[in-house]
Design a protein around this motif. Structure first.
Motif, short mmCIF file in Angstrom:
data_model
loop_
_atom_site.label_atom_id
_atom_site.label_comp_id
_atom_site.label_asym_id
_atom_site.label_seq_id
_atom_site.Cartn_x
_atom_site.Cartn_y
_atom_site.Cartn_z
N GLY A 1 -10.09 28.58 120.83
CA GLY A 1 -9.49 29.89 121.10
C GLY A 1 -8.03 29.74 121.53
N PRO A 2 -7.76 29.85 122.87
CA PRO A 2 -8.73 30.09 123.93
C PRO A 2 -9.32 31.50 123.81
N GLY A 3 -10.59 31.62 124.20
CA GLY A 3 -11.24 32.90 124.18
C GLY A 3 -12.44 32.97 123.26
N ASP B 1 -18.88 29.87 128.30
CA ASP B 1 -17.92 30.94 127.98
C ASP B 1 -16.74 30.83 128.94
N ALA B 2 -15.73 30.10 128.55
CA ALA B 2 -14.56 29.90 129.40
C ALA B 2 -13.32 29.92 128.53
N PRO B 3 -12.19 30.44 129.05
CA PRO B 3 -11.98 30.96 130.41
C PRO B 3 -12.54 32.36 130.58
N VAL B 4 -12.33 32.94 131.78
CA VAL B 4 -12.80 34.28 132.07
C VAL B 4 -12.28 35.25 131.01
N GLY B 5 -13.13 36.19 130.61
CA GLY B 5 -12.78 37.09 129.51
C GLY B 5 -13.34 36.64 128.19
N THR B 6 -13.93 35.44 128.18
CA THR B 6 -14.56 34.89 126.98
C THR B 6 -16.04 35.23 126.98
N GLY B 7 -16.57 35.66 125.84
CA GLY B 7 -17.99 35.92 125.73
C GLY B 7 -18.48 36.88 126.79
N SER C 1 -7.87 38.49 138.86
CA SER C 1 -8.44 37.19 138.51
C SER C 1 -8.60 37.02 137.01
N SER C 2 -8.73 38.12 136.29
CA SER C 2 -8.90 38.04 134.84
C SER C 2 -7.59 38.13 134.09
N SER C 3 -6.51 38.48 134.79
CA SER C 3 -5.22 38.66 134.12
C SER C 3 -4.25 37.51 134.34
N ILE C 4 -4.63 36.57 135.20
CA ILE C 4 -3.79 35.40 135.45
C ILE C 4 -4.58 34.16 135.04
N MET C 5 -4.31 33.65 133.87
CA MET C 5 -5.07 32.51 133.37
C MET C 5 -4.17 31.65 132.51
N ASP C 6 -4.26 30.33 132.70
CA ASP C 6 -3.53 29.39 131.86
C ASP C 6 -4.34 28.11 131.71
N THR D 1 -1.94 32.24 129.21
CA THR D 1 -0.63 31.63 129.00
C THR D 1 -0.81 30.14 128.72
N GLN D 2 -0.26 29.69 127.61
CA GLN D 2 -0.32 28.26 127.31
C GLN D 2 0.79 27.56 128.08
N THR D 3 0.39 26.78 129.06
CA THR D 3 1.36 26.08 129.92
C THR D 3 1.46 24.59 129.59
N VAL D 4 0.49 24.06 128.86
CA VAL D 4 0.53 22.66 128.44
C VAL D 4 0.76 22.65 126.93
#
Length: 469
Positions: free
Chosen positions: A76-78, A123-129, A138-143, A361-364
């Motif tokens: 994904g992610p997702g 099902d990761a990250p949060v918001g997946t599946g 918590s669901s809007s800040i993910m990298d 957000t893709q940080t790597v």
């Protein structure tokens, strides 16, 4: 190991957090009791323990006490772990041949990786599946790093609750975009073990299929791949290689000769099905653009509304692979299915196989440094494999970054076989105690087990057994 009751729900409090789990004996779409042990549940993670990660756990159909335990992440992610379960390496497949436009049914996958391992599909990250958060922040800040840390936290809590698996060899696996996140998770586990963080995880290594490793290098390798498989001519490839100096992603707009070559290359590959270049394209793909050389996770997305229209137009005959994904939308969004899986009511508006609207957000931008850390500090084993007809993450790019690790070659490029036929090619490398096996899967796409399940199970079985390819 499991209770004989048809459904068991347990709420445990570990370090102030809740873990819920349910034993699933039957599923809508499958006749009779499931011939394998399935557990679903939620584990709370995050700084506030307000992220609820959903999982499917399937015990090994061989010997659960001795066989390896694996945590599997779909890309994904997702993309939901359920996608990996039913389309790639799990014990169930949708019965696409007999689908009549009504409720989907299942058939057993004789080449499931659960023949040789117990697998947690997450099902990761949060918001997946079916995973969700109790608050929007918590669901809007993910990298990448947050996702990896939460996955590590998930597994520690899961293992605390499943202490019977603490002595099993453990592997982290994933495909596609998981090529970025899995090496981060492996490093997290290694460092946690080093400082004595409990439970101590018996990590032996990691497995990556068709892995995105570099936001730049993997897409950049598509031009060389296209030339190798005769999608662009020798003359065009030589011209682009010279005019663009090998740089096909970040093209200088003032370099008119390079821009012209890229435009022709884009035209040549625009109507090619990138996940598997020999299969037909479908109208569900994202619109073509001048940025096609770049990595775009939405390119492998789908619109379920379009699926419904197209499947009805084809009299429900799923003639194109992408149409098969329709069945997961019908099945997973059914109320009886969610009740059977013990999905928490009201936590999800609509289940999606891949949530391309995920706040992420893709940080790597490259995970190569994590591989370098692991080879320098651990005695882990790594299995990296590529479907050799995948143009999303071409094998030439994957092979290139592996070679750039400057490992010692123990077995040079050679064919490996299944039923007397060439199933692909492999190389083996080492650096002190660290060992890496790279394998191509002949005819495989993105990702390989979906296209070549028999060969991929044989590959995994041999690798787990330390058997030479």
């Amino acid at each position: 190991m499991y209770s004989t009751t048809s459904c068991l729900v347990i709420i445990l409090v570990l370090s102030g957090t809740a873990i819920s789990k349910s034993i699933i004996k039957t599923l809508p779409g499958y006749t009779g009791d499931l011939p394998f042990n399935l557990e679903t549940g939620y584990v709370s993670v995050g700084e506030l323990d307000d992220v609820q990660l959903f999982y499917y756990f399937i015990e090994s159909e061989g010997s659960p006490k001795e066989d390896p335990l694996m945590l599997w992440l779909t890309g994904g992610p997702g993309c939901s772990g359920f996608s990996g379960l039913v389309y790639e390496i799990g014990p169930l497949n949708f019965n696409t041949l007999d689908f009549d436009g009504n409720f989907p049914t299942f058939i057993l996958n004789p080449y499931s990786w659960t023949k040789v391992a117990s697998i947690i599909f997450l099902d990761a990250p949060v918001g997946t599946g079916f995973s969700y958060a109790n608050n929007t922040e918590s669901s809007s800040i993910m990298d990448d790093k947050i996702s990896a840390a939460q996955t590590y936290q998930f597994f520690r809590k899961w293992l605390n609750d499943h202490s019977e698996f603490t002595s099993n060899d453990f592997y982290v696996g994933g495909d596609s975009y998981s090529g970025i996140v899995v090496p981060i998770i492996v490093q997290e586990i290694y460092k946690g073990n080093e400082v004595g963080r409990t439970p101590i995880i018996k990590l032996q290594g990691y497995i990556l299929g068709n892995p995105l490793t570099s936001e730049h290098d993997d897409p950049n390798s598509r031009v060389e791949f296209a030339h190798r498989v005769a999608l662009i001519s020798d003359q065009l490839f030589k011209s682009a290689k010279t005019n663009c100096d090998g740089e096909y992603v970040n093209v200088d707009s003032n370099n008119t000769e390079c821009v012209k070559d890229i435009e022709i290359i884009t035209e040549c590959i625009a109507q090619i099905n990138r996940p598997q270049i020999l299969e037909p394209t479908c109208s569900l793909k994202s619109p073509n653009s001048t940025t096609q050389i770049k990595w775009d996770r939405r390119f492998v997305g789908e619109n379920p509304t379009d699926f419904l229209l197209l499947s009805s137009q084809q009299n429900s005959r799923l003639w194109c692979r992408e149409y098969n994904y329709l069945l997961s939308y019908i099945w997973a969004n059914d109320e009886t299915v969610q009740e059977a899986l013990h999905v928490r009511e009201g936590t999800l508006k609509e289940w999606m196989r891949c949530n391309w609207g995920l706040a992420y957000t893709q940080t790597v931008l490259s995970s190569v440094a994590y591989h370098q850390y692991l080879l320098s500090n651990t005695n882990y084993r790594a299995l990296i494999y590529s479907g050799d007809h995948d143009m999303l993450v071409p094998y030439v790019g994957t092979h290139a970054w592996i070679d750039a690790l400057n490992l010692t070659i123990s077995d040079d490029w050679k064919p490996w076989f299944v039923d007397g036929q060439v199933a692909g090619y492999s190389m083996a490398y080492y650096y002190y105690g660290y060992h890496l096996t790279y394998a191509t899967v002949k005819g495989g796409g993105h990702t390989a087990p979906e296209y070549k399940p028999k060969e991929c199970l044989a590959m995994l079985r041999r690798w787990f057994a330390y058997y030479p390819f």
